[in-house]
Write an enzyme that holds these catalytic residues in place. Structure first.
Site, mmCIF file in Angstrom:
data_model
loop_
_atom_site.group_PDB
_atom_site.id
_atom_site.type_symbol
_atom_site.label_atom_id
_atom_site.label_comp_id
_atom_site.label_asym_id
_atom_site.label_seq_id
_atom_site.Cartn_x
_atom_site.Cartn_y
_atom_site.Cartn_z
ATOM 1 N N ARG A 169 0.849 -1.201 0.000
ATOM 2 C CA ARG A 169 0.000 0.000 0.000
ATOM 3 C C ARG A 169 0.886 1.254 0.000
ATOM 4 O O ARG A 169 1.530 1.548 1.004
ATOM 5 C CB ARG A 169 -0.925 -0.014 1.215
ATOM 6 C CG ARG A 169 -1.823 1.227 1.293
ATOM 7 C CD ARG A 169 -3.029 1.024 2.198
ATOM 8 N NE ARG A 169 -2.727 1.097 3.620
ATOM 9 C CZ ARG A 169 -3.637 1.205 4.584
ATOM 10 N NH1 ARG A 169 -4.940 1.243 4.264
ATOM 11 N NH2 ARG A 169 -3.307 1.242 5.849
ATOM 12 N N ASP A 453 -4.024 3.856 14.195
ATOM 13 C CA ASP A 453 -3.152 4.282 13.102
ATOM 14 C C ASP A 453 -3.648 5.634 12.597
ATOM 15 O O ASP A 453 -4.523 6.243 13.229
ATOM 16 C CB ASP A 453 -3.094 3.214 12.002
ATOM 17 C CG ASP A 453 -4.388 3.093 11.235
ATOM 18 O OD1 ASP A 453 -5.362 3.802 11.571
ATOM 19 O OD2 ASP A 453 -4.443 2.307 10.291
HETATM 20 C C1 LIG Z 1 -7.375 1.521 9.537
HETATM 21 C C2 LIG Z 1 -6.255 0.883 8.831
HETATM 22 O O1 LIG Z 1 -5.669 1.440 7.944
HETATM 23 S S1 LIG Z 1 -5.784 -0.598 9.381
HETATM 24 C C3 LIG Z 1 -4.246 -0.924 8.625
HETATM 25 C C4 LIG Z 1 -3.139 -0.147 9.184
HETATM 26 N N1 LIG Z 1 -2.813 -0.538 10.538
HETATM 27 C C5 LIG Z 1 -2.015 -1.581 10.777
HETATM 28 O O2 LIG Z 1 -1.564 -2.195 9.850
HETATM 29 C C6 LIG Z 1 -1.685 -1.951 12.205
HETATM 30 C C7 LIG Z 1 -1.087 -3.321 12.251
HETATM 31 N N2 LIG Z 1 -0.784 -3.754 13.601
HETATM 32 C C8 LIG Z 1 0.307 -3.334 14.259
HETATM 33 O O3 LIG Z 1 1.086 -2.528 13.752
HETATM 34 C C9 LIG Z 1 0.559 -3.930 15.606
HETATM 35 O O4 LIG Z 1 -0.269 -5.023 15.830
HETATM 36 C C10 LIG Z 1 0.358 -2.949 16.787
HETATM 37 C C11 LIG Z 1 1.356 -1.809 16.653
HETATM 38 C C12 LIG Z 1 -1.030 -2.424 16.824
HETATM 39 C C13 LIG Z 1 0.655 -3.728 18.071
HETATM 40 O O5 LIG Z 1 1.931 -4.275 17.949
HETATM 41 P P1 LIG Z 1 2.733 -4.817 19.211
HETATM 42 O O6 LIG Z 1 2.634 -3.805 20.293
HETATM 43 O O7 LIG Z 1 4.084 -5.231 18.752
HETATM 44 O O8 LIG Z 1 1.866 -6.065 19.626
HETATM 45 P P2 LIG Z 1 2.338 -7.357 20.423
HETATM 46 O O9 LIG Z 1 3.389 -7.015 21.415
HETATM 47 O O10 LIG Z 1 1.126 -8.042 20.919
HETATM 48 O O11 LIG Z 1 2.981 -8.237 19.270
HETATM 49 C C14 LIG Z 1 3.301 -9.583 19.479
HETATM 50 C C15 LIG Z 1 4.111 -10.050 18.278
HETATM 51 O O12 LIG Z 1 3.300 -9.972 17.118
HETATM 52 C C16 LIG Z 1 3.967 -9.174 16.139
HETATM 53 N N3 LIG Z 1 2.970 -8.377 15.431
HETATM 54 C C17 LIG Z 1 1.990 -7.620 15.973
HETATM 55 N N4 LIG Z 1 1.252 -7.076 14.991
HETATM 56 C C18 LIG Z 1 1.790 -7.486 13.821
HETATM 57 C C19 LIG Z 1 1.465 -7.254 12.470
HETATM 58 N N5 LIG Z 1 0.423 -6.501 12.119
HETATM 59 N N6 LIG Z 1 2.227 -7.820 11.535
HETATM 60 C C20 LIG Z 1 3.274 -8.599 11.872
HETATM 61 N N7 LIG Z 1 3.635 -8.871 13.141
HETATM 62 C C21 LIG Z 1 2.893 -8.307 14.106
HETATM 63 C C22 LIG Z 1 4.914 -8.290 16.902
HETATM 64 O O13 LIG Z 1 5.965 -7.879 16.051
HETATM 65 C C23 LIG Z 1 5.345 -9.198 18.019
HETATM 66 O O14 LIG Z 1 6.340 -10.049 17.503
HETATM 67 P P3 LIG Z 1 7.485 -10.714 18.452
HETATM 68 O O15 LIG Z 1 6.746 -11.615 19.399
HETATM 69 O O16 LIG Z 1 8.332 -11.455 17.497
HETATM 70 O O17 LIG Z 1 8.196 -9.590 19.134
HETATM 71 O O1 LIG Z 2 -7.495 1.618 5.737
HETATM 72 C C1 LIG Z 2 -8.449 1.154 6.276
HETATM 73 C C2 LIG Z 2 -9.362 1.855 7.126
HETATM 74 O O2 LIG Z 2 -10.195 1.194 7.764
HETATM 75 O O3 LIG Z 2 -9.251 3.088 7.179
#
Ligand SMILES: CC(=O)SCCNC(=O)CCNC(=O)[C@H](O)C(C)(C)COP(=O)(O)OP(=O)(O)OC[C@H]1O[C@@H](n2cnc3c(N)ncnc32)[C@H](O)[C@@H]1OP(=O)(O)O
Ligand SMILES: O=CC(=O)O
Length: 540
Positions: A169, A453
């Site tokens: 994206r 986010d």
């Molecule tokens: C409205 C929209 O646009 S939605 C799309 C945009 N938003 C996103 O993509 C958010 C995606 N999610 C994230 O970035 C994360 O889940 C967060 C920042 C919200 C939380 O992350 P953390 O605080 O690291 O969560 P947590 O400690 O529970 O993570 C546990 C493990 O899962 C991994 N993890 C968590 N979320 C993700 C993810 N989305 N992708 C890959 N790995 C992940 C962490 O890296 C961590 O790995 P580790 O055990 O090897 O250290």
């Molecule tokens: O990018 C996705 C959203 O829910 O906003």
């Protein structure tokens, strides 16, 4: 004396990054410059059109399907191109930023697709922009394995056939990349992200049996989709790959795009592989566009607007109907609840909420949906497995029962809930905490057990603006005013200081985040995107 001629291509005000020469090659930059010269003028015109349309909404307080494109909607004969094998089964998609650890974790997560995010989950520091590209190249070359120096934990990719398919994206059309100038002006971030990714990886991905796949964010009209289509045609010809190799899934996450879903698919039909219900930005777009439309358009607290609200159902039902009529995948949205590996109660709630959300989407006809965290992949997978079984999708469910009228998408006043004082406090808290993280280069964070986010933060600050401007009176008799918002923000800043202690507080960007939130929530001149003034303060 005449001014010196602008330098054709320059990297400006950027500290050299390790291995940047592998991404910022002369050939890749020449391609980005070519994209800029050909397409930025049209992008500028389309941004100006956005402003005109918003002015029209402010005047009329309504929207409708476009009369001039009725023939496209009425013509039942066209369909989008068939999905490539790697995008045929998209039952669970994980999203997230492209730092090294997240890249490996997302690819290994068991999801069918990974939305590799240069947009709302990523603050666009030059480092995130360039090294995010490098991480993707390294992942495709299988040289990304590493040991986290902080935790000592080692990360390695699973076998190729078990990895998620990447759908990248890029940033939306409104953001510039200030570190890359062509002919004396910054290049749009969208063209930098798309251009570098496509140039470096198109052929590599084809060799891997996949392809250059994209999620297109924040599209506001079918004309913007046409611009992307033209970018794709040019890019494919430039690299000598077949037209139709690129596939794009468009986020329907603006209220204006919801009235042009069919037209958007039509413009991109040779490259389209679906639409996604980008529900958080969609709410932001409704508040933004109708912010001065009076009480009729006042949304209750962000967390009280669920996907079962009639206007949100109208939006998702229309999306499924539109996609399946045209042979495209319909992809569901993000449930913001995230689990905690440390708190069983938080985990239980997140699993229950996400399961209910994904069950509903699968039942409604979506072909897949998003999760924000790897621990949610099995939950969403179970919801879709239960409905799809061995089938890769359910595009045969045409949903001909769906009949959404223009007014249904704007039936916001059908909601019972009202804004609350607690909702104002939450919006301020989330706003300050998210902006502070963003200013440090983090685009996605967990706050109060929810994924935040750029999109979710945009809702928070826009709701504060709307409630104040609509003179909302909360249940306890307090009125939403700038003074009240400032009072709540000051209390939150003091709370954070107490929570963190002086040293940690001082090493963060808290005061700046507080000031910026109040600016974008209170200024009469509403900023179109919070990330525009924030980008000016992003230190990189
Ligand atoms: C409205 C929209 O646009 S939605 C799309 C945009 N938003 C996103 O993509 C958010 C995606 N999610 C994230 O970035 C994360 O889940 C967060 C920042 C919200 C939380 O992350 P953390 O605080 O690291 O969560 P947590 O400690 O529970 O993570 C546990 C493990 O899962 C991994 N993890 C968590 N979320 C993700 C993810 N989305 N992708 C890959 N790995 C992940 C962490 O890296 C961590 O790995 P580790 O055990 O090897 O250290
Ligand atoms: O990018 C996705 C959203 O829910 O906003």
């Amino acid at each position: 004396m005449s001014a010196p001629a602008p330098s054709p291509l320059a990297i400006v005000e950027a500290e050299p990054l390790p291995r940047q020469e592998e991404v910022l090659t002369d050939a890749a930059l020449a391609f980005v410059a070519e994209l800029h010269r050909r397409f930025t003028p049209r992008r500028d015109e389309l941004l100006a059109r956005r402003a005109e349309r918003r002015a029209e909404i402010a005047r009329t307080s309504t929207l409708d399907f476009l009369p001039e494109t009725a023939h496209i909607r009425e013509d039942d004969s066209w369909k989008v191109a068939p999905a490539p094998a790697a995008l045929d089964d998209r039952r669970v998609e994980i999203t997230g930023p492209t730092d090294r650890k997240m890249t490996i974790n997302a690819l290994n997560s068991g999801a069918r697709v990974w939305l590799a995010d240069f947009e709302d989950a990523s603050a666009p520091t030059w480092e995130n922009v360039v090294l995010g590209q490098l991480n993707l190249i390294d992942a495709y070359e299988r040289r990304i394995d590493f040991t986290d120096p902080r935790s000592g934990k080692s990360y390695a990719l699973r076998p190729a056939e078990e990895l998620a398919t990447v759908v990248m994206r890029p940033r939306g059309w409104h953001l510039e990349e200030r570190h890359l100038h062509v002919d004396g002006r910054p290049v749009p971030g969208a063209l930098v992200d798309f251009g570098l990714y496509f140039f470096h990886n198109a052929l590599r991905l084809l060799d891997l049996g996949k392809g250059p796949y994209f999620y297109l964010p924040k599209t506001e009209s079918h004309l913007e989709a046409r611009l992307w289509n033209d970018v794709f045609v040019f890019a494919q010809d430039y690299l000598g790959v077949d037209r139709g190799t690129i596939r794009a899934t468009v986020l329907i996450e603006t209220i204006t795009a919801a009235y042009e879903m069919e037209e958007i698919l039509y413009e991109l039909r040779d490259h389209a592989s679906g639409l996604n219900a980008g529900r958080w930005d969609y709410l932001f777009s409704i508040v933004k566009n109708f912010r001065d439309g009076g009480a009729r358009f006042v949304l209750p607290d962000r967390n009280a607007v669920t996907m079962t609200a009639p206007f949100m159902r109208a939006y998702t039902e229309l999306l499924v109907r539109t996609c399946h009529k045209r042979g495209a995948h319909a992809i569901g949205g993000m449930a913001a609840f995230i689990p905690s590996r440390k708190d069983a109660e938080v985990n239980k709630v997140a699993f229950e909420k996400v399961k209910a959300d994904k069950d509903r989407e699968a039942g409604d006809g979506f072909d897949g949906s998003w999760v924000a965290h790897p621990d949610l992949v099995p939950i969403a997978m179970a919801s879709f497995d239960a409905v799809l079984g061995d089938r890769p999708h359910q595009k045969d469910r045409l949903r001909e029962d769906v009949d959404v009228k223009a007014a249904d998408l704007l039936a916001i006043d059908a909601l019972d809930a009202k804004p609350t004082y607690a909702g104002l406090v939450n919006a301020v808290q989330v706003g300050i905490r998210y902006i502070e993280a963003w200013l440090r280069g983090l685009g996605a964070v967990a706050i109060f057990n929810l994924m935040e986010d750029a999109a979710t933060a945009e809702i928070s600050r826009s709701q504060i603006w709307q409630w104040i401007n609509a003179g909302v009176v909360f249940e306890d008799g307090r009125r939403a005013t700038p003074e009240l918002a400032r009072e709540v923000a000051a209390a939150e800043l003091a709370e954070i200081r107490a929570e963190l202690g002086e040293e940690a507080f001082a090493s963060g960007r808290w005061q700046q985040a507080h000031d910026l939130l109040l600016k974008v929530a209170l200024d009469d001149d509403y900023a179109d995107f919070l990330t525009l003034p924030a980008y000016e303060q992003l230190v990189d």
